[in-house]
Design a protein around this motif. Structure first.
Motif, PDB file in Angstrom:
ATOM      1  N   ALA A 169      35.758  28.082 144.699  1.00  0.00           N
ATOM      2  CA  ALA A 169      36.602  28.145 145.882  1.00  0.00           C
ATOM      3  C   ALA A 169      35.809  27.745 147.116  1.00  0.00           C
ATOM      4  CB  ALA A 169      37.157  29.552 146.078  1.00  0.00           C
ATOM      5  N   VAL A 170      36.402  26.902 147.946  1.00  0.00           N
ATOM      6  CA  VAL A 170      35.875  26.621 149.278  1.00  0.00           C
ATOM      7  C   VAL A 170      36.721  27.431 150.239  1.00  0.00           C
ATOM      8  CG1 VAL A 170      35.693  24.899 151.107  1.00  0.00           C
ATOM      9  CG2 VAL A 170      34.982  24.332 148.787  1.00  0.00           C
ATOM     10  N   THR A 171      36.075  28.290 151.011  1.00  0.00           N
ATOM     11  CA  THR A 171      36.855  29.213 151.818  1.00  0.00           C
ATOM     12  C   THR A 171      36.053  29.728 153.005  1.00  0.00           C
ATOM     13  OG1 THR A 171      38.250  31.187 151.685  1.00  0.00           O
ATOM     14  CG2 THR A 171      36.190  31.227 150.441  1.00  0.00           C
ATOM     15  N   LEU A 172      36.648  30.632 153.748  1.00  0.00           N
ATOM     16  CA  LEU A 172      36.026  31.253 154.904  1.00  0.00           C
ATOM     17  C   LEU A 172      35.804  32.736 154.631  1.00  0.00           C
ATOM     18  CD1 LEU A 172      38.187  29.717 157.787  1.00  0.00           C
ATOM     19  CD2 LEU A 172      36.003  28.879 156.864  1.00  0.00           C
ATOM     20  N   VAL A 173      34.635  33.221 154.992  1.00  0.00           N
ATOM     21  CA  VAL A 173      34.302  34.631 154.869  1.00  0.00           C
ATOM     22  C   VAL A 173      34.369  35.263 156.253  1.00  0.00           C
ATOM     23  CG1 VAL A 173      32.505  36.287 154.262  1.00  0.00           C
ATOM     24  CG2 VAL A 173      32.817  34.227 152.885  1.00  0.00           C
ATOM     25  N   VAL A 174      35.091  36.358 156.376  1.00  0.00           N
ATOM     26  CA  VAL A 174      35.129  37.111 157.632  1.00  0.00           C
ATOM     27  C   VAL A 174      33.828  37.894 157.742  1.00  0.00           C
ATOM     28  CG1 VAL A 174      36.335  38.868 158.966  1.00  0.00           C
ATOM     29  CG2 VAL A 174      37.640  37.273 157.535  1.00  0.00           C
ATOM     30  N   ALA A 175      33.024  37.567 158.741  1.00  0.00           N
ATOM     31  CA  ALA A 175      31.693  38.159 158.860  1.00  0.00           C
ATOM     32  C   ALA A 175      31.599  39.238 159.926  1.00  0.00           C
ATOM     33  CB  ALA A 175      30.672  37.058 159.165  1.00  0.00           C
ATOM     34  N   ASN A 176      32.635  39.379 160.745  1.00  0.00           N
ATOM     35  CA  ASN A 176      32.539  40.292 161.876  1.00  0.00           C
ATOM     36  C   ASN A 176      33.919  40.862 162.208  1.00  0.00           C
ATOM     37  OD1 ASN A 176      31.843  41.614 164.265  1.00  0.00           O
ATOM     38  ND2 ASN A 176      31.907  39.732 165.490  1.00  0.00           N
ATOM     39  N   HIS A 177      34.057  42.167 162.107  1.00  0.00           N
ATOM     40  CA  HIS A 177      35.323  42.822 162.423  1.00  0.00           C
ATOM     41  C   HIS A 177      35.391  43.290 163.872  1.00  0.00           C
ATOM     42  CE1 HIS A 177      36.247  43.798 157.946  1.00  0.00           C
ATOM     43  NE2 HIS A 177      36.944  42.752 158.350  1.00  0.00           N
ATOM     44  N   LYS A 178      34.318  43.120 164.622  1.00  0.00           N
ATOM     45  CA  LYS A 178      34.282  43.639 165.994  1.00  0.00           C
ATOM     46  C   LYS A 178      34.979  42.706 166.983  1.00  0.00           C
ATOM     47  CE  LYS A 178      29.980  46.184 165.229  1.00  0.00           C
ATOM     48  NZ  LYS A 178      28.551  46.345 165.608  1.00  0.00           N
ATOM     49  N   GLY A 179      35.126  41.453 166.627  1.00  0.00           N
ATOM     50  CA  GLY A 179      35.782  40.494 167.509  1.00  0.00           C
ATOM     51  C   GLY A 179      37.240  40.301 167.155  1.00  0.00           C
ATOM     52  N   ALA A 180      37.756  39.134 167.486  1.00  0.00           N
ATOM     53  CA  ALA A 180      39.170  38.845 167.249  1.00  0.00           C
ATOM     54  C   ALA A 180      39.530  38.878 165.772  1.00  0.00           C
ATOM     55  CB  ALA A 180      39.523  37.481 167.847  1.00  0.00           C
ATOM     56  N   MET A 181      38.551  38.555 164.892  1.00  0.00           N
ATOM     57  CA  MET A 181      38.848  38.540 163.460  1.00  0.00           C
ATOM     58  C   MET A 181      38.998  39.941 162.881  1.00  0.00           C
ATOM     59  SD  MET A 181      39.264  35.436 163.012  1.00  0.00           S
ATOM     60  CE  MET A 181      39.626  35.507 161.276  1.00  0.00           C
ATOM     61  N   GLY A 182      38.795  40.961 163.692  1.00  0.00           N
ATOM     62  CA  GLY A 182      39.083  42.327 163.260  1.00  0.00           C
ATOM     63  C   GLY A 182      40.562  42.629 163.280  1.00  0.00           C
ATOM     64  N   ASN A 183      41.353  41.726 163.859  1.00  0.00           N
ATOM     65  CA  ASN A 183      42.797  41.897 163.932  1.00  0.00           C
ATOM     66  C   ASN A 183      43.461  41.143 162.787  1.00  0.00           C
ATOM     67  OD1 ASN A 183      45.613  40.909 164.870  1.00  0.00           O
ATOM     68  ND2 ASN A 183      45.143  42.551 166.314  1.00  0.00           N
TER      69      ASN A 183
END
Length: 549
Positions: free
Chosen positions: A297-311
């Motif tokens: 799989a080529v994909t994206l890993v969420v590395a940080n929940h403290k920013g906008a990607m925490g939503n």
């Protein structure tokens, strides 16, 4: 596993073309379900031959390995070589099944005991028999040696002991129904105990090599040039053809040099031929290009929940806005298809029925859904939506194309997005070193698991402590712990389904990206290699034979 170097590489010209398509939101092109080779369907094996061949040259596309010690092998290059030399107790076959191998059978007399019956006809390359002592020592080394990549898979093991002339017993601290399957990776590799005791940390180096039981034995390693292996005529598994006597593994990484070598016949074969050369290879009579299924799989890993990607709504909106179909068609030349779930079908394993049904229910064509994404973002607080989202990708053609496509999607729905391109040689530090990663929000990955088992995939990517769970996501920890301690396949499958549903609903900690096929090029004089992605743990070269040309 993750590799900082994609299997396929493209030219700078392709970057411009694919970037234009990504920015335009174009989703045309061929379907990723089609093969890129000589037929329209994916194939498990290339055609069987019958002739013998004295010597072939096979290129490993990532370049020279640092070591061929199987305990430290967890990437394309070392594994592509080691899989033909060092064998495992169980084996994962090209059709993604797990079967007995050096262990003829295994039993689970109680939830915390696994008993392995060993083959009595196996010898190391020096002619000495493989014993239960060798097997027990190999497993213990995997469990206790800090340099072993696979030690974490032994976390629930209490003891390993020889319990008979051809028997080894593993006792667990608590039930773990993933552990047994993991022995089809190098977690279950068997090496000669005395060889390791004699050579210590020099095992796997050019001057020492390894001592294993596989169909090919280590010969010479000329640094910067090649690793030579030769057929082991005392090999136990007579069902494998083993028609090629000698293999020279070369380390070319330049696209043009690889393509030229394949077309001229200087290189007889390779997995992952350069994308930039696919058109030439398809049109050439110098060999054939085949494609098979792959747990990639080529994909994206969420590395940080403290920013906008925490939503969660921000994550889901970005996922919707990305033109995954266009990326698969154009960045990956039609070899990538949008994945319905974070786990790809080749590793559904015992949960195949449940996961297939669920994947079908949430399946999309992968094209960008910009309007839907904007509607979802409308309910996100302004202070969250305005936070900058950073994506880091390695400085390589494919990954840069991917990054540009994702940034374009984010820009179209009004997210504050920054794409950072870093040198490929240092990219893995972003995955493994929190200090390097800092507050990075998203990371590129090309991921493949140890074995075709969804619990292995989930354990690596979405459970606390997992190698690729950079954000520390813990949402399925309880379900995962219950699943690996559940003996019944059906009940365990239902738990896996619950985990996949939760991960998909939250789009965390890994996006549903694109699944890839596996390519293999075979020159005109050889055939028989598996086309499916299994070359990292399975003795694929033992299937090679001559075509008579």
């Amino acid at each position: 596993m993750y590799s900082p170097h994609p299997r396929r590489r493209a030219t700078a010209l392709a970057v411009v073309a694919a970037t234009t398509l990504a920015l335009a939101g174009c989703s045309g092109g061929t379907s990723g379900t089609e093969a890129t080779g000589s037929s329209d369907a994916l194939t498990t094996f290339t055609p069987t031959g019958s002739g013998s061949v004295d010597t072939i040259t096979w290129n490993v596309f990532q370049g020279e390995p640092q070591t061929i010690d199987p305990f430290q092998s967890a990437d394309y290059t070392p594994n592509m070589i080691n899989s033909n030399m060092c064998e495992t107790l169980l084996v994962q076959t090209p059709d993604f099944q797990i079967k007995p191998n050096l262990a003829t059978s295994y039993s689970n007399p109680d939830p915390t005991t696994w008993v392995y019956k060993l083959r009595s006809d196996v010898t190391f390359w020096d002619g000495s028999p493989m014993t239960a002592d060798d097997v027990a020592w190999s497993m213990q080394h995997n469990m206790t040696d800090k340099s072993s990549f696979y030690g974490y898979l032994y976390s629930n093991v209490a003891s390993i002991a020889k319990t008979g002339a051809d028997e080894v017993t593993v006792r667990l601290k608590k039930p773990d129904y993933l552990f047994n399957d993991e022995l089809a990776s190098f977690a279950g590799v068997v090496v000669k105990k005395k060889f390791y005791e004699q050579h210590g940390n020099k095992v796997g180096t050019p001057g020492v090599g390894v001592m294993c039981t596989g169909p090919y034995k280590f010969g010479t390693w000329t640094q910067g040039q090649s690793i030579k292996v030769s057929r082991y005529d005392g090999y136990w598994n007579k069902s494998l053809p083993r028609k090629v006597k000698n293999i020279d593994f070369t380390f070319l990484t330049d696209d043009s040099a690889i393509t030229s070598g394949l077309l001229s016949g200087q290189i007889d074969g390779t997995y992952g031929p350069p994308m930039a050369g696919l058109a030439q290879l398809k049109a050439s009579s110098a060999g054939k290009l085949y494609s098979g299924a792959a747990p990639l799989a080529v994909t994206l890993v969420v590395a940080n929940h403290k920013g906008a990607m925490g939503n969660a709504d921000v994550r889901k909106a970005l996922q919707m806005a990305i033109d995954w179909k266009g990326i698969g068609d154009h960045v990956y030349a039609g070899e990538g298809t949008p994945a319905s779930l974070q786990t790809v079908p080749a590793v559904y394993g015992f949960a195949k029925d449940d996961l297939t049904s669920y994947a079908d229910s949430v399946k999309t064509d992968g094209s960008a859904k910009t309007d839907e994404a904007k509607k979802l973002l409308a309910g996100v607080p302004a202070d969250v939506k305005s936070k900058q989202i950073s994506l880091v990708v390695p400085q390589q053609a494919e990954t840069q194309q991917l990054g540009v496509g994702i940034k374009d999607a984010a820009d179209r729905i009004g997210l504050n997005f920054k794409l950072n391109v870093v040198p490929a040689t240092g990219y893995s530090n972003y995955l493994y070193d929190p200090a390097t990663r800092g507050n990075t929000d998203l990371l590129y990955t090309q991921f493949w698991p140890n074995i075709p088992n969804p619990l292995d995939w989930l354990g690596l990517t979405a459970v606390t402590g997992g190698t690729f769970n950079q954000s520390g996501y813990s949402g399925i920890d309880g379900l995962y712990a219950k699943a690996i301690s559940t003996q019944d396949d059906s009940a365990r499958s239902k738990l896996v389904l619950q985990m996949e549903q939760k991960l998909h609903d939250e789009m965390d900690p890994m996006f549903s990206g694109i699944q890839l096929t596996n390519d293999v090029w075979l020159g005109s004089k050889i055939t028989g290699a598996p086309a499916a992605f299994d070359y990292v743990y399975y003795p694929w070269a033992a299937h090679l034979s001559g075509t008579g040309k």
